[in-house]
Scaffold this active site. Sequence first.
Site, PDB file in Angstrom:
ATOM      1  N   ARG A 175       0.971  -1.229  -0.453  1.00 40.96           N
ATOM      2  CA  ARG A 175       0.216  -0.197  -0.075  1.00 40.96           C
ATOM      3  C   ARG A 175       0.933   1.323  -0.097  1.00 40.96           C
ATOM      4  O   ARG A 175       1.231   1.180   0.873  1.00 40.96           O
ATOM      5  CB  ARG A 175      -1.026  -0.495   1.071  1.00 40.96           C
ATOM      6  CG  ARG A 175      -1.403   1.199   1.253  1.00 40.96           C
ATOM      7  CD  ARG A 175      -3.073   1.165   0.056  1.00 40.96           C
ATOM      8  NE  ARG A 175      -4.473   2.176   1.247  1.00 40.96           N
ATOM      9  CZ  ARG A 175      -4.638   2.484   0.062  1.00 40.96           C
ATOM     10  NH1 ARG A 175      -5.122   2.616  -1.020  1.00 40.96           N
ATOM     11  NH2 ARG A 175      -5.361   4.276   0.909  1.00 40.96           N
ATOM     12  N   GLY A 176       0.827   2.198  -1.303  1.00 37.80           N
ATOM     13  CA  GLY A 176       2.231   3.127  -0.720  1.00 37.80           C
ATOM     14  C   GLY A 176       1.914   4.362  -0.376  1.00 37.80           C
ATOM     15  O   GLY A 176       3.068   4.021   0.271  1.00 37.80           O
ATOM     16  N   GLU A 177       0.764   4.144   0.208  1.00 37.32           N
ATOM     17  CA  GLU A 177       0.699   5.837   0.812  1.00 37.32           C
ATOM     18  C   GLU A 177       1.156   5.433   2.615  1.00 37.32           C
ATOM     19  O   GLU A 177       1.574   5.668   3.518  1.00 37.32           O
ATOM     20  CB  GLU A 177      -0.120   6.171   1.314  1.00 37.32           C
ATOM     21  CG  GLU A 177      -1.675   4.993   2.269  1.00 37.32           C
ATOM     22  CD  GLU A 177      -3.288   5.929   1.626  1.00 37.32           C
ATOM     23  OE1 GLU A 177      -3.971   5.383   2.616  1.00 37.32           O
ATOM     24  OE2 GLU A 177      -3.273   6.152   0.997  1.00 37.32           O
ATOM     25  N   ASP A 178       1.710   3.721   2.449  1.00 34.93           N
ATOM     26  CA  ASP A 178       1.576   3.564   4.300  1.00 34.93           C
ATOM     27  C   ASP A 178       3.123   2.603   4.425  1.00 34.93           C
ATOM     28  O   ASP A 178       4.048   3.207   4.882  1.00 34.93           O
ATOM     29  CB  ASP A 178       1.224   2.165   4.972  1.00 34.93           C
ATOM     30  CG  ASP A 178      -0.489   1.870   5.029  1.00 34.93           C
ATOM     31  OD1 ASP A 178      -1.041   3.182   5.247  1.00 34.93           O
ATOM     32  OD2 ASP A 178      -1.204   0.573   4.904  1.00 34.93           O
ATOM     33  N   THR A 179       4.095   2.487   2.978  1.00 33.47           N
ATOM     34  CA  THR A 179       4.899   2.396   3.316  1.00 33.47           C
ATOM     35  C   THR A 179       6.193   2.570   1.724  1.00 33.47           C
ATOM     36  O   THR A 179       7.244   2.595   2.108  1.00 33.47           O
ATOM     37  CB  THR A 179       5.251   0.599   3.223  1.00 33.47           C
ATOM     38  OG1 THR A 179       4.622  -0.076   2.410  1.00 33.47           O
ATOM     39  CG2 THR A 179       4.552   0.218   4.443  1.00 33.47           C
ATOM     40  N   ARG A 180       5.616   3.033   1.157  1.00 32.58           N
ATOM     41  CA  ARG A 180       5.847   4.167  -0.273  1.00 32.58           C
ATOM     42  C   ARG A 180       8.191   4.778  -0.046  1.00 32.58           C
ATOM     43  O   ARG A 180       8.647   3.901  -0.365  1.00 32.58           O
ATOM     44  CB  ARG A 180       5.277   4.702  -0.933  1.00 32.58           C
ATOM     45  CG  ARG A 180       6.115   5.077  -2.766  1.00 32.58           C
ATOM     46  CD  ARG A 180       5.577   6.047  -3.538  1.00 32.58           C
ATOM     47  NE  ARG A 180       4.627   5.992  -3.722  1.00 32.58           N
ATOM     48  CZ  ARG A 180       3.707   4.630  -4.633  1.00 32.58           C
ATOM     49  NH1 ARG A 180       4.099   4.166  -4.578  1.00 32.58           N
ATOM     50  NH2 ARG A 180       2.291   4.581  -4.593  1.00 32.58           N
ATOM     51  N   GLY A 192      -8.067   4.865 -10.320  1.00 30.09           N
ATOM     52  CA  GLY A 192      -8.988   4.207 -11.624  1.00 30.09           C
ATOM     53  C   GLY A 192      -9.369   3.022 -11.433  1.00 30.09           C
ATOM     54  O   GLY A 192      -8.898   2.489 -10.029  1.00 30.09           O
ATOM     55  N   GLU A 218      -5.019  -6.940  -6.405  1.00 29.62           N
ATOM     56  CA  GLU A 218      -3.730  -7.793  -6.938  1.00 29.62           C
ATOM     57  C   GLU A 218      -3.404  -8.856  -5.331  1.00 29.62           C
ATOM     58  O   GLU A 218      -2.232  -9.954  -6.066  1.00 29.62           O
ATOM     59  CB  GLU A 218      -2.590  -6.665  -6.149  1.00 29.62           C
ATOM     60  CG  GLU A 218      -1.307  -6.908  -6.799  1.00 29.62           C
ATOM     61  CD  GLU A 218      -0.522  -5.569  -6.288  1.00 29.62           C
ATOM     62  OE1 GLU A 218      -0.517  -4.136  -7.515  1.00 29.62           O
ATOM     63  OE2 GLU A 218      -0.008  -5.329  -5.197  1.00 29.62           O
TER      64      GLU A 218
END
Length: 160
Positions: free
Chosen positions: A20-25, A53, A87
């Site tokens: 999850r990008g916002e958590d760990t990117r 999207g 995913e």
Amino acid sequence: MASSGTSSFPGRWDVFLSFRGEDTRFNFTDHLYSALTSRGIHTFRDDEGLERGGEIQPSLLKAIEESKVSIVVFSKNYAHSQWCLDELYKIMESRREKGQIVVPVFYHVDPSDVRKQTGSFGKAFARYKKVTKERVLRWRAALTQAGGLSGWHVEHGYII
């Protein structure tokens, strides 16, 4: 889920990163990606813009299918993303059908919350009232299976 190029695949990937990008990117996942690639491990992580999207793009599905290993970084908000859950379902399908190795990383979440969909994972599912029952059941099964796999538990910056 940042950039490694999604339009062309030079061959089979060694590792597919799901997170999850916002958590760990900009912290854990970037460090993991850098560590893998610096050792010559051909690692795929998708572009930031892909999550905006609808459905998962065919190129991303192909990257999952062409990977030898998937590392899934379960974080507090992972289940709040339908994209991440779709995913994960595809990853677990590749594990079942192609023998792909799946390594979970429980990043500041309890593995039992993933397995049983409790805590932040349970809160996420409470929001999915408009999602088809079939899709929710697929996500739950994938989380249960992945949460039961042996992996790493990262808490307070340490692997425990």
